[in-house]
Each structure stands twice: as C-alpha cells, then as structure tokens.
Design a protein around this motif. Structure first.
Motif, PDB file in Angstrom:
ATOM      1  N   VAL A  14      -9.177  -6.101   3.813  1.00 30.43           N
ATOM      2  CA  VAL A  14      -7.757  -6.224   4.105  1.00 30.43           C
ATOM      3  C   VAL A  14      -7.080  -6.727   2.850  1.00 30.43           C
ATOM      4  CG1 VAL A  14      -6.046  -7.382   5.524  1.00 30.43           C
ATOM      5  CG2 VAL A  14      -8.222  -6.686   6.518  1.00 30.43           C
ATOM      6  N   GLN A  15      -6.039  -6.054   2.426  1.00 28.85           N
ATOM      7  CA  GLN A  15      -5.365  -6.409   1.189  1.00 28.85           C
ATOM      8  C   GLN A  15      -4.168  -7.296   1.491  1.00 28.85           C
ATOM      9  OE1 GLN A  15      -3.891  -3.146  -1.119  1.00 28.85           O
ATOM     10  NE2 GLN A  15      -3.759  -4.339  -3.004  1.00 28.85           N
ATOM     11  N   ILE A  16      -4.332  -8.593   1.287  1.00 28.57           N
ATOM     12  CA  ILE A  16      -3.247  -9.545   1.452  1.00 28.57           C
ATOM     13  C   ILE A  16      -2.706  -9.852   0.058  1.00 28.57           C
ATOM     14  CG2 ILE A  16      -2.565 -11.804   2.332  1.00 28.57           C
ATOM     15  CD1 ILE A  16      -3.507  -9.889   4.496  1.00 28.57           C
ATOM     16  N   THR A  29       3.347 -16.813   6.517  1.00 32.70           N
ATOM     17  CA  THR A  29       3.701 -15.418   6.285  1.00 32.70           C
ATOM     18  C   THR A  29       2.578 -14.733   5.531  1.00 32.70           C
ATOM     19  OG1 THR A  29       4.865 -16.003   4.247  1.00 32.70           O
ATOM     20  CG2 THR A  29       6.180 -15.858   6.259  1.00 32.70           C
ATOM     21  N   ALA A  30       2.403 -13.467   5.799  1.00 35.63           N
ATOM     22  CA  ALA A  30       1.400 -12.647   5.114  1.00 35.63           C
ATOM     23  C   ALA A  30       2.088 -11.389   4.596  1.00 35.63           C
ATOM     24  CB  ALA A  30       0.267 -12.270   6.063  1.00 35.63           C
ATOM     25  N   THR A  31       1.872 -11.104   3.325  1.00 35.37           N
ATOM     26  CA  THR A  31       2.461  -9.932   2.687  1.00 35.37           C
ATOM     27  C   THR A  31       1.357  -8.942   2.354  1.00 35.37           C
ATOM     28  OG1 THR A  31       4.161 -11.342   1.697  1.00 35.37           O
ATOM     29  CG2 THR A  31       3.883  -9.149   0.785  1.00 35.37           C
ATOM     30  N   THR A  32       1.524  -7.690   2.780  1.00 32.86           N
ATOM     31  CA  THR A  32       0.574  -6.620   2.498  1.00 32.86           C
ATOM     32  C   THR A  32       1.343  -5.416   1.965  1.00 32.86           C
ATOM     33  OG1 THR A  32       0.631  -5.376   4.583  1.00 32.86           O
ATOM     34  CG2 THR A  32      -0.663  -7.412   4.561  1.00 32.86           C
ATOM     35  N   THR A 376      -8.450 -11.951   1.953  1.00 30.22           N
ATOM     36  CA  THR A 376      -9.142 -10.826   2.579  1.00 30.22           C
ATOM     37  C   THR A 376      -8.891 -10.799   4.082  1.00 30.22           C
ATOM     38  OG1 THR A 376     -11.149 -12.193   2.668  1.00 30.22           O
ATOM     39  CG2 THR A 376     -10.953 -10.636   0.845  1.00 30.22           C
ATOM     40  N   GLY A 377      -7.935 -11.622   4.560  1.00 27.21           N
ATOM     41  CA  GLY A 377      -7.540 -11.574   5.955  1.00 27.21           C
ATOM     42  C   GLY A 377      -8.302 -12.502   6.873  1.00 27.21           C
ATOM     43  N   ARG A 467      -9.008 -13.015  12.450  1.00 25.55           N
ATOM     44  CA  ARG A 467      -8.569 -12.090  11.413  1.00 25.55           C
ATOM     45  C   ARG A 467      -7.060 -11.923  11.523  1.00 25.55           C
ATOM     46  NH1 ARG A 467     -11.626 -10.855   7.348  1.00 25.55           N
ATOM     47  NH2 ARG A 467     -10.773  -8.751   7.226  1.00 25.55           N
ATOM     48  N   TYR A 468      -6.388 -11.914  10.394  1.00 25.57           N
ATOM     49  CA  TYR A 468      -4.957 -11.619  10.394  1.00 25.57           C
ATOM     50  C   TYR A 468      -4.703 -10.476   9.420  1.00 25.57           C
ATOM     51  CZ  TYR A 468      -4.248 -13.973   5.861  1.00 25.57           C
ATOM     52  OH  TYR A 468      -4.287 -14.345   4.533  1.00 25.57           O
TER      53      TYR A 468
END
Length: 475
Positions: A14-16, A29-32, A376-377, A467-468
């Motif tokens: 997972v690309q964070i 907050t999570a930015t992808t 990596t989430g 997992r996020y």
C-alpha cells in the motif's frame, strides 16, 4: 503478543505518501495516489475519503477535528503547485482558499486560529478566522530544508518553535493565546478553564540545542517543554521552553540514524522517538514504575573521566516495526510503471488513551498507549510493558515533580524534570586504579553494556493490528 522483526504479509504494498495525526491524536489523515482519507485514531474507523483526480498530494494536514484540511501538492504529478497551500473545506468537498508563495512550501503546522507555513529560510504565520486567513508575521531562519516548525495547541497556549538563525539553534516565539474549542451540546457543568497567569520573567527566545543541523522539533500541547534532535540521530534533548535550560538528555542509540519524530505523552510524563531503524523508543520523564536504563558504570562518572556514553539514559521500552517485503510479490509491471515503492521503515507515532486494563475495575489513571502508522498501511496499537507488577502509566501517589526552572542532577535528585547534569568531578590526587587500565577496559565495558541491554530489553506489546488505506477498499 510480542512481535519480533518478522513479516506481516500483504498481497501488494500500500503506497501511503503521507500520514499524520491532528494535534490531539483524535484523528489522522492518510494521503495516497488516489487522494486522501480521514480516520478516527481509536478505535480505528474510516470517517471520510476524498478521491482526487488530476494529480497527487504530498500531505493533508487536519485542523483538529474540524472540516478544514490544508493540502500540499507533491509526488510525480502534483495536483497543486508546490508553492501553494490549499485550504480544503471538507464539508463542501472543495477548495475554500489558497495561499501562494514565491518558493516551495517545506512544512506547515496548525492549531485553532493559527497556521504556520515553513519555507526554506522563513516561517510565515497566518491567523484563521471566520472571514478567512490573514497575514500575522514572518520570521527568518537558517537553511531549513526539512521545514521544521512546531506549535502548542492547548487552550491559551502561545508557543511557536522554529529553526534559529544559526545551525542547531531554535527560535521560540509567543503568539496570541490559542482560543479554547467551541463547546458543543449543552453547557458543561464544570467552570471553563481560566487563562494561565502571565510569566513573571520574559521567556527565552533562542536555544542553542545542537552543534549540527536539527532533524526534528517537538513540543507538547501545553508548550512547556521542547524536544530536539539533530541529524546525527543519537540524542534527544528536552528543554524548558521558558528558561531555555536543558532538563533531560536521552540516547536513542550509538549509531547514526534519521529520526522521524518525537511525541510527548499528553500528561508530559513520557515521550517516544522513532527513526529509520524501524524501532520506537519510549523514555520516562518522571519517577514512576518505569525507569530509563543506564550503564552500570554511571555511578562512577562523577569520580572518573569516563566517556559521556556511560552517563546516558536509554529507553525503558521499545517496539520493532515488522517488515513486510519478505512476502510481498511485485510484478515486473509494478517495477517499471514508475510507482514509488513505500518506505517500510517510515512511520509516525502518537499517544492515545487506550481502554481500561480491567473492565471490571475502573482505574482513575488513564491507560496511555501508542499508535504507530506505517507508510505501508499498517496500524499498530501498542501497550507499554508492565514492570514489577505495576503499569508505567500509574505513578506513585506521593510523586513529587520538581519545578521546570529548578536545578539538580538526574542522578542525585532523581526528580521529575531535573536541570542540567553537573560536570564530572575529576580527583586531583593519584587514583588507586591507573587511568590506563580504565581506558583499556572501555571497549569491553561497552560490549558488556550492549549485551546487557539486549537481555534487559523490555518490549511494548502489540494489542491490535489493522490495515488502513486498503482494508476498507480504498487506496
């Protein structure tokens, strides 16, 4: 259960691009590459997500739990120019305003009523009101490519910490007091908190924290303390923000590392540090059930000219972030498609108030835990180790904390926040043990200390793993 450095597998990484907590660690907050999402920190829950087309973001910075989020463009195809800060109104789902600068934005931090934007050699502060953003002031700094800036966010707090004019220095600026949050629902039964009294002495404005360039700046929400690290990555120094005195110095390790961040516990009794080594270190600032590890040679430092290594305080608890690459299968297309692979060691850590340890017996003391977010989430909820049958969250009832402005030695007073350590005393008369024999045993002593540290290592325990970024079908 304890997790060693083994793998938690995933079908694909997972690309964070960025993950960060709000000032109170209530949300993150999570930015992808798909956009950004807002999560409740604990229990972890997706609050909302925004899929943005046409480009990518480098960061989404939340203004507490409000509907305002500050966006920065970045990545291979930036959605916004790198010299702009976008004010996003998430209730409307669109841009509300933008701030444009003559150069790339390096970092930003916000609190109720205020926004600070860090450029390469300057920090600009804006006041946030219902009418929008208004310019408040600007301060010059030394070369600050990391965009270091920190701001206290508690009600009536004033501290803003930025890089100084010289390498390794910190400027302390006091803004107008942070307003308290607007109450929701019925009025509270307790009286509203009153502003603290004004300091009797003018607070210090410059702290010469390190001789090398700064790596991180961190302050608790109250702004009473300041934690600094340098690019060497071996020491963490804690300062009194009013007097500028060094109150504690902790050792992360002996080898060079890139420290990603430092976070104070909400009650300022502990702090945690994390770096590119993939390890989260926890240090205590007060006398409690948990004590930082020290060398067995530390009692001799006032009498023998031993290296500073032997008087260092080491973390009392650690956690090693598991790797994932061992079971990640990457197709040839993913390697050649130009997608940046996530940095497995990259993470961000915050403090939360976890569930009560015993549901049948409520404890008056909060149960503080750690939340680690990997790029990596991975979402890890970590409990601090129990030592001698007592939780490190609970201090003794007769714990006495020394005033931040007071002096004293960490070894003699064992106070909560002592002053700078005294200079070692060097006897003038001949010693019964020759200096050459002491020096000849230094290497062996260090090896024994490292072996002892491994045996006495006390690890945080993993309470929950989620997992996020993908577990909810988004990412």
């Amino acid at each position: 259960m304890n997790l060693a450095r083994h793998s938690i597998s995933a079908t694909s990484p997972v690309q964070i691009l960025d993950a960060r907590f709000d000032a109170d660690c209530n949300i993150f907050t999570a930015t992808t590459p798909a956009g950004f999402a807002v999560y409740k920190t604990f229990p972890m829950q997706l609050i909302r997500k925004r899929e943005l087309s046409g480009g990518t973001l480098s960061a989404a910075v939340p203004l507490h739990c409000s509907n305002i989020i500050f966006l920065l463009g970045g990545g291979r195809s930036p959605l916004y120019p790198p010299n702009k800060v976008i004010v996003w109104n998430d209730t409307l789902g669109k841009e509300a305003a933008e701030l444009e600068f003559r150069e790339r934005v390096r970092g930003l931090v916000c609190r109720r009523g205020w926004l600070a934007v860090s450029l390469r050699r300057r920090v600009v502060v804006f006041q946030i009101s219902d009418g929008g953003l208004s310019w408040h002031g600007a301060w010059d700094t030394c070369d600050n490519p990391r965009g270091l800036v920190a701001m206290a966010s508690a009600p009536y707090a004033t501290l803003l910490a930025i890089a100084g004019h010289q390498i390794g220095h910190v400027q302390l600026i006091h803004l107008p007091p942070c307003p308290p949050p607007t109450p929701r629902g019925p009025p509270p039964s307790s009286l509203p908190r009153k502003p603290p009294p004004q300091p009797s002495k003018h607070p210090v404005s410059i702290i010469a924290a390190h001789t090398s360039a700064l790596a991180t700046l961190s302050i608790p929400i109250s702004g009473r303390l300041l934690a600094t690290t340098s690019v060497r990555g071996t020491l963490v120094r804690v300062w009194d923000s009013s007097t500028g005195k060094l109150v504690r110095e902790f050792r992360r390790g002996t080898d060079k590392a890139e420290i990603y961040g430092v976070a104070f516990r909400p009650d300022e009794q502990e702090l945690c540090v994390w770096s590119d080594k993939g390890t989260v270190h926890v240090f205590t600032l007060v006398i409690s059930a948990a004590t930082n590890r020290q060398s067995t040679f530390s009692p001799l430092t006032p009498f023998l000219p031993l290296p500073k290594y032997f008087e260092s305080e080491w973390s009392y608890a650690q956690y090693r972030i598991p790797v994932q690459s061992a079971h990640i299968s990457l197709s040839s297309t993913s390697r050649t498609s130009g997608v940046d692979l996530p940095d497995e060691e990259r993470c961000v850590v915050g403090w939360i108030q976890g569930p009560a340890e015993d549901a049948l017996q409520a404890s008056p003391m909060p149960n503080y835990q750690l939340i680690a977010l990997t790029f990596t989430g991975g979402w890890y909820r970590l409990a601090l180790p129990k030592l001698a049958g007592v939780s490190p969250n609970t201090a003794s009832s007769n714990l006495k904390r020394t005033s931040l402005s007071g002096g004293g030695s960490p070894k003699s007073a064992l106070s909560a926040l002592p002053g700078s350590p005294p200079k070692p005393y060097v006897p003038q008369s001949p010693r019964s043990v020759s200096g050459s024999s002491v020096v000849s045993r230094m290497d062996k002593g260090k090896e024994k200390e490292r072996d002892k540290e491994k045996k006495e290592s006390r690890s945080c325990t993993l309470q929950e793993y989620r997992r996020y970024g993908r577990w909810d079908g988004w990412g």
